[in-house]
Design a protein around this motif. Sequence first.
Motif, PDB file in Angstrom:
ATOM      1  N   TRP A 255       3.522  -6.616  20.353  1.00 15.11           N
ATOM      2  CA  TRP A 255       4.256  -6.511  21.612  1.00 15.11           C
ATOM      3  C   TRP A 255       3.565  -5.473  22.483  1.00 15.11           C
ATOM      4  O   TRP A 255       3.141  -4.422  21.975  1.00 15.11           O
ATOM      5  CB  TRP A 255       5.690  -6.043  21.374  1.00 15.11           C
ATOM      6  CG  TRP A 255       6.667  -7.101  21.024  1.00 15.11           C
ATOM      7  CD1 TRP A 255       7.516  -7.738  21.868  1.00 15.11           C
ATOM      8  CD2 TRP A 255       6.959  -7.622  19.716  1.00 15.11           C
ATOM      9  NE1 TRP A 255       8.303  -8.629  21.172  1.00 15.11           N
ATOM     10  CE2 TRP A 255       7.986  -8.577  19.850  1.00 15.11           C
ATOM     11  CE3 TRP A 255       6.447  -7.378  18.445  1.00 15.11           C
ATOM     12  CZ2 TRP A 255       8.509  -9.276  18.781  1.00 15.11           C
ATOM     13  CZ3 TRP A 255       6.953  -8.078  17.372  1.00 15.11           C
ATOM     14  CH2 TRP A 255       7.971  -9.020  17.538  1.00 15.11           C
ATOM     15  N   ALA A 256       3.480  -5.736  23.766  1.00  7.79           N
ATOM     16  CA  ALA A 256       3.034  -4.700  24.688  1.00  7.79           C
ATOM     17  C   ALA A 256       4.230  -3.823  25.015  1.00  7.79           C
ATOM     18  O   ALA A 256       5.357  -4.312  25.154  1.00  7.79           O
ATOM     19  CB  ALA A 256       2.476  -5.326  25.964  1.00  7.79           C
ATOM     20  N   SER A 257       4.013  -2.514  25.113  1.00  6.78           N
ATOM     21  CA  SER A 257       5.107  -1.574  25.353  1.00  6.78           C
ATOM     22  C   SER A 257       5.856  -1.913  26.630  1.00  6.78           C
ATOM     23  O   SER A 257       5.251  -2.207  27.666  1.00  6.78           O
ATOM     24  CB  SER A 257       4.558  -0.152  25.426  1.00  6.78           C
ATOM     25  OG  SER A 257       5.594   0.774  25.624  1.00  6.78           O
ATOM     26  N   ASN A 258       7.215  -1.877  26.531  1.00  6.69           N
ATOM     27  CA  ASN A 258       8.100  -2.112  27.673  1.00  6.69           C
ATOM     28  C   ASN A 258       7.973  -3.514  28.255  1.00  6.69           C
ATOM     29  O   ASN A 258       8.287  -3.742  29.421  1.00  6.69           O
ATOM     30  CB  ASN A 258       7.873  -1.075  28.771  1.00  6.69           C
ATOM     31  CG  ASN A 258       8.219   0.325  28.320  1.00  6.69           C
ATOM     32  OD1 ASN A 258       9.195   0.539  27.615  1.00  6.69           O
ATOM     33  ND2 ASN A 258       7.397   1.299  28.716  1.00  6.69           N
ATOM     34  N   THR A 259       7.469  -4.446  27.474  1.00  7.41           N
ATOM     35  CA  THR A 259       7.425  -5.829  27.929  1.00  7.41           C
ATOM     36  C   THR A 259       8.123  -6.703  26.898  1.00  7.41           C
ATOM     37  O   THR A 259       8.419  -6.269  25.788  1.00  7.41           O
ATOM     38  CB  THR A 259       5.975  -6.325  28.109  1.00  7.41           C
ATOM     39  OG1 THR A 259       5.304  -6.295  26.836  1.00  7.41           O
ATOM     40  CG2 THR A 259       5.219  -5.452  29.102  1.00  7.41           C
ATOM     41  N   SER A 260       8.381  -7.943  27.258  1.00 11.67           N
ATOM     42  CA  SER A 260       9.054  -8.860  26.345  1.00 11.67           C
ATOM     43  C   SER A 260       8.208 -10.103  26.147  1.00 11.67           C
ATOM     44  O   SER A 260       7.294 -10.382  26.922  1.00 11.67           O
ATOM     45  CB  SER A 260      10.428  -9.252  26.900  1.00 11.67           C
ATOM     46  OG  SER A 260      10.285  -9.984  28.118  1.00 11.67           O
TER      47      SER A 260
ATOM     48  N   PHE B 229      15.320  -2.739  14.871  1.00 10.19           N
ATOM     49  CA  PHE B 229      16.043  -3.680  15.718  1.00 10.19           C
ATOM     50  C   PHE B 229      15.193  -4.023  16.930  1.00 10.19           C
ATOM     51  O   PHE B 229      14.179  -3.371  17.212  1.00 10.19           O
ATOM     52  CB  PHE B 229      17.387  -3.089  16.171  1.00 10.19           C
ATOM     53  CG  PHE B 229      17.260  -1.836  17.012  1.00 10.19           C
ATOM     54  CD1 PHE B 229      17.110  -1.911  18.387  1.00 10.19           C
ATOM     55  CD2 PHE B 229      17.317  -0.576  16.427  1.00 10.19           C
ATOM     56  CE1 PHE B 229      17.005  -0.765  19.161  1.00 10.19           C
ATOM     57  CE2 PHE B 229      17.206   0.584  17.189  1.00 10.19           C
ATOM     58  CZ  PHE B 229      17.055   0.493  18.564  1.00 10.19           C
ATOM     59  N   THR B 230      15.606  -5.044  17.645  1.00 13.29           N
ATOM     60  CA  THR B 230      14.949  -5.392  18.895  1.00 13.29           C
ATOM     61  C   THR B 230      16.006  -5.805  19.897  1.00 13.29           C
ATOM     62  O   THR B 230      17.137  -6.135  19.534  1.00 13.29           O
ATOM     63  CB  THR B 230      13.924  -6.524  18.698  1.00 13.29           C
ATOM     64  OG1 THR B 230      13.216  -6.750  19.924  1.00 13.29           O
ATOM     65  CG2 THR B 230      14.613  -7.816  18.292  1.00 13.29           C
ATOM     66  N   SER B 231      15.657  -5.792  21.163  1.00 13.34           N
ATOM     67  CA  SER B 231      16.570  -6.185  22.236  1.00 13.34           C
ATOM     68  C   SER B 231      16.310  -7.633  22.605  1.00 13.34           C
ATOM     69  O   SER B 231      15.163  -8.015  22.874  1.00 13.34           O
ATOM     70  CB  SER B 231      16.392  -5.285  23.461  1.00 13.34           C
ATOM     71  OG  SER B 231      16.658  -3.935  23.130  1.00 13.34           O
TER      72      SER B 231
END
Length: 342
Positions: A3-8, A44-46
């Motif tokens: 994952w790239a930071s602060n991305t989804s 966890f993840t959002s």
Amino acid sequence: MPWASNTSISLICSKKWFETPDAVSFELEAINDDNSFDFKPGQFTSLGFSIDAEKHYRAYSISSTPNQSKLQFTVKRVPGGLVSNHIVEDLSVGDALEVMEPMGAFNSVECLPKSKVLMISAGCGVTPIMSMVGDWLESRKDIDIEFLHFAKEKQQVIYFDKLEGLDEQHANFNLKLVLENNVGTDYPQGLFDIDKLNAACPDFLERTVYLCGPVGFMEVVRISLDECGFDMDQFHQESFTPTSANDDKLDSNMGLATVSVADFGVELQVDKGSLLLDALEQGGVPVIAACRSGICGSCKCRVKVGQVESTSYETLSEQDRAEGFVLACSSKVTGDVEVGLN
């Protein structure tokens, strides 16, 4: 898959099934991508869901193990819960979800175990515990695992069949269930207390303890362990739990404050003591708020002018704080503020 930071990333629901009458599990996988998902067991993840043409984010623990092509989650219905009820009732195979980078310090990589562990869970708190246990059973046969789970009744035990299967298949996994209503079963009855812990796991003082469950349950367990002389350096518990917008709120009689977000043309008045997150959502600012408890960092924003009163700085670096970044879900408006999302 990184994952790239602060991305989804966008994933598709590939499977969904009921674990109990009011809890469902579902799997997410990438479209046309054979990569595996990398995370630390217990994190966890959002997840972002489209409900009535609006995007809503919530944080959920990953119950599957790392380096698989699918992510698994389990969600229990919450009375009045917008997202949980949507998941139980309306989420369908083929639906697309936004998935943020996994986070959380409650994991088996940062919280290293002794050769003997005690996993204590209640309700949906079993989900991150299952990820840790699954990973250990796959990769570390030397760990002795005592698994103590509390539930109202047998029908409410999430992963019941899987847990019993693990108990039968693995000599180093020992399942103990305690039920509030044990009618028709051989399982012990009651709530958590130190006597039940002694009966279930007499050598618990020699183990590393991992705990997840409802807030009140975790507090009882933590206090009980501390009072009986347990080495609290060997105690780890999940920490993200939704908080009420009214918790510890400042007196609204203190007057009004103006919250402005120039990038979105928003300016509104709110009661002093209101959560910054509530103000941003009221103004229609597209802020992501997943855990709503100051842990996941998804609602990070910058206070350009003015000040707020913050109770959590999780995921924020010293430089972030120096530049005015705060977590909107854990910051109260104490006066006029100008906010930016970048």
